[in-house]
Design a protein around this motif. Structure first.
Motif, PDB file in Angstrom:
ATOM      1  N   GLU A  74       0.827  -1.202   0.000  1.00 18.78           N
ATOM      2  CA  GLU A  74       0.000   0.000   0.000  1.00 18.78           C
ATOM      3  C   GLU A  74       0.866   1.259   0.000  1.00 18.78           C
ATOM      4  OE1 GLU A  74      -3.070   0.542  -0.287  1.00 18.78           O
ATOM      5  OE2 GLU A  74      -3.340   2.552   0.535  1.00 18.78           O
ATOM      6  N   THR A  75       2.158   1.105   0.316  1.00 25.47           N
ATOM      7  CA  THR A  75       3.007   2.272   0.550  1.00 25.47           C
ATOM      8  C   THR A  75       3.126   3.154  -0.686  1.00 25.47           C
ATOM      9  OG1 THR A  75       4.260   0.915   2.058  1.00 25.47           O
ATOM     10  CG2 THR A  75       5.250   2.973   1.391  1.00 25.47           C
ATOM     11  N   ALA A  76       2.929   4.458  -0.491  1.00 23.53           N
ATOM     12  CA  ALA A  76       3.144   5.431  -1.567  1.00 23.53           C
ATOM     13  C   ALA A  76       4.612   5.832  -1.534  1.00 23.53           C
ATOM     14  CB  ALA A  76       2.253   6.646  -1.355  1.00 23.53           C
ATOM     15  N   GLN A  77       5.274   5.733  -2.659  1.00 20.91           N
ATOM     16  CA  GLN A  77       6.696   6.102  -2.714  1.00 20.91           C
ATOM     17  C   GLN A  77       6.774   7.611  -2.852  1.00 20.91           C
ATOM     18  OE1 GLN A  77       9.055   3.769  -2.270  1.00 20.91           O
ATOM     19  NE2 GLN A  77       7.362   2.340  -1.956  1.00 20.91           N
ATOM     20  N   TYR A  78       6.606   8.313  -1.702  1.00 21.98           N
ATOM     21  CA  TYR A  78       6.266   9.733  -1.789  1.00 21.98           C
ATOM     22  C   TYR A  78       7.233  10.619  -2.579  1.00 21.98           C
ATOM     23  CZ  TYR A  78       6.381  14.548  -0.647  1.00 21.98           C
ATOM     24  OH  TYR A  78       6.513  15.891  -0.752  1.00 21.98           O
TER      25      TYR A  78
ATOM     26  N   PRO B  22       1.485   2.337   7.365  1.00 23.61           N
ATOM     27  CA  PRO B  22       1.963   1.616   6.179  1.00 23.61           C
ATOM     28  C   PRO B  22       1.891   2.416   4.894  1.00 23.61           C
ATOM     29  CG  PRO B  22      -0.131   0.751   6.927  1.00 23.61           C
ATOM     30  CD  PRO B  22       0.324   1.701   7.970  1.00 23.61           C
ATOM     31  N   ARG B  23       0.940   3.331   4.762  1.00 22.90           N
ATOM     32  CA  ARG B  23       0.820   4.004   3.465  1.00 22.90           C
ATOM     33  C   ARG B  23       1.964   4.982   3.218  1.00 22.90           C
ATOM     34  NH1 ARG B  23      -3.984   6.709   0.023  1.00 22.90           N
ATOM     35  NH2 ARG B  23      -2.622   7.989  -1.205  1.00 22.90           N
TER      36      ARG B  23
ATOM     37  N   ARG C 271       1.487  10.337  -4.920  1.00 23.35           N
ATOM     38  CA  ARG C 271       0.139  10.015  -5.401  1.00 23.35           C
ATOM     39  C   ARG C 271      -0.632  11.306  -5.643  1.00 23.35           C
ATOM     40  NH1 ARG C 271      -1.894   4.854  -2.100  1.00 23.35           N
ATOM     41  NH2 ARG C 271      -0.129   3.504  -2.560  1.00 23.35           N
TER      42      ARG C 271
ATOM     43  N   ARG D 234      10.867   4.039   5.617  1.00 25.57           N
ATOM     44  CA  ARG D 234      11.691   4.115   4.414  1.00 25.57           C
ATOM     45  C   ARG D 234      12.844   5.076   4.594  1.00 25.57           C
ATOM     46  NH1 ARG D 234       8.501   6.367   0.097  1.00 25.57           N
ATOM     47  NH2 ARG D 234       7.242   7.322   1.711  1.00 25.57           N
TER      48      ARG D 234
END
Lengths: 233, 162
Positions: free
Chosen positions: A47-51, B48-49, A56, B54
């Motif tokens: 679900e992770t958005a690769q910001y 998680p979103r 997104r 990261r």
């Protein structure tokens, strides 16, 4: 246990029995249904958005930072009325109006915003200024990356907020003669008239000789007949 | 004096500086300091979103001794200000402060007697994130800008801020 069957069949049967038992466990028992949740999610896309790399998209009506708009000929829409500053619940907007002159015309109408500042230290991006603006001079963009390391840098001035000059136009100030020669009708039309006026029926501003910006004077029959017929509301 | 006099000027210390800055900027551990609704967005940024893990900063430390970034998430009341200052003092050097949301930055729309009008009256702030509350992307944007700022600091600047 010897069933007198070939070993391949026995192996297949064993796996079938194990499979059926596992399926019953994962679908029929409380514990197994709990275990099946992480198993299901292991097969899904993350679900992770690769910001920073792939942000997104935001929703179409997202309230990002502001923008001061222009007419297609380059004139500024802002008329320096300060309604945005009055509407602001956080006192984040500063407008200083000044008079347009014949030689230096920034906006159609009498006045323009000589100085326009939005203090993003205080702005809560609520959009009340957008609702207050009578000429749609102030709108909001989808840009939200405005963090800064000083409070001074978060006070946006007019040159940062003003949108670039449109294609084929040139920057303000224009002379009054140029603006008159172009002969554009800046205030009449849909852009400044709320669609709810007159029972939802729009009357063009040009129809009323005394119409002013954002105000359409009804000339024909009053709209009460429409209301009685149950048209609007 | 030591080794650096034998080497061409700047080589050892600049590389050491870069190494130190790299290690400092890529594992910021935030202190848990949610004060109001901004904390909800801060938690969303850890979820998680948006996944702050990261960037090597998923561990919100409950103990200020183990944290080096204080995300002031929400309005700071006059009663909370000494607590905030104490937590800041308890954090070990090097430490940074990120002011999240307009209430922490300047009091926002709450210009009244109860709130500190800007957390920089109490602690030095390194990055301001506007918004009410900022969406998690805005917080991540502020954190990434802060990381870039940390990565560009020289030893002299680090000594001056300590």
């Amino acid at each position: 246990m010897d069933l007198g069957l070939p070993p391949a069949i026995v192996t297949l049967l064993t796996f079938a029995v194990i499979g059926v038992l596992l399926w019953l466990f994962l679908t029929r028992t409380v514990l197994g249904r709990g275990f099946s949740v992480p198993l299901r999610y292991m097969l899904r896309k993350p679900e992770t958005a690769q910001y920073p790399e792939e942000p997104r998209p935001v929703t179409p009506r997202f309230h990002g930072r502001h923008q001061l708009n222009r007419y297609p000929d380059g004139l500024e829409r802002c008329i320096g009325c300060e309604l945005c500053a009055w509407a602001c619940p956080a006192d984040a907007i500063y407008v200083q109006g000044a008079d347009n002159t014949l030689e230096r015309r920034y906006s159609p109408g009498e006045r323009f915003a000589e100085d326009y500042q939005i203090n993003y230290n205080r702005c809560i991006l609520c959009g009340l200024c957008i609702e207050a603006c009578p000429t749609r001079a102030l709108t909001m963009t989808h840009d939200y990356e405005i963090a800064a390391d000083s409070r001074q840098a978060l006070i946006w001035t007019k040159d940062q907020l003003l949108t670039p000059v449109p294609e084929g136009a040139y920057d303000t100030p224009h002379t009054d003669r140029e603006v008159r020669d172009r002969g554009l009708n800046y205030y009449g039309g849909l852009a400044v008239t709320p669609p709810t006026l007159h029972g939802g029926r729009f009357r063009p501003a040009a129809a009323a000789p005394s119409a002013r910006a954002g105000q359409v004077v009804p000339t024909g029959a009053p709209p009460s007949t429409d209301l009685a017929a149950g048209g609007d509301h | 004096m030591g080794l650096e006099t034998k080497l061409p000027s700047g080589i050892l210390l600049t590389n050491l500086e870069r190494f130190v800055n790299y290690s400092r900027s890529t594992s910021l551990w935030p202190a848990t300091f949610g004060l109001a609704c901004c904390a909800i967005e801060m938690m969303a940024a850890g979820g998680p979103r948006h996944d702050m893990a990261r960037f090597g900063m998923e561990v919100f430390r409950a103990s200020p001794r183990q944290a080096d970034l204080m995300i002031v998430a929400g309005r700071v009341s006059n009663k909370m200000a000494p607590v905030l200052r104490r937590i800041y003092d308890q954090m070990s050097e090097p430490k940074w402060v990120l002011s999240m949301g307009v209430c922490a930055t300047s009091g926002g729309m709450f210009n009244n007697y109860a709130l500190v009008q800007g957390v920089d009256h109490v602690v030095p702030v390194d990055m301001y994130v506007p918004g009410c509350p900022p969406r998690p992307e805005m917080l991540l944007d502020g954190i990434l800008k802060l990381r870039a700022k940390i990565a560009g600091e020289t030893f002299a600047e680090q000594g001056a801020r300590a």
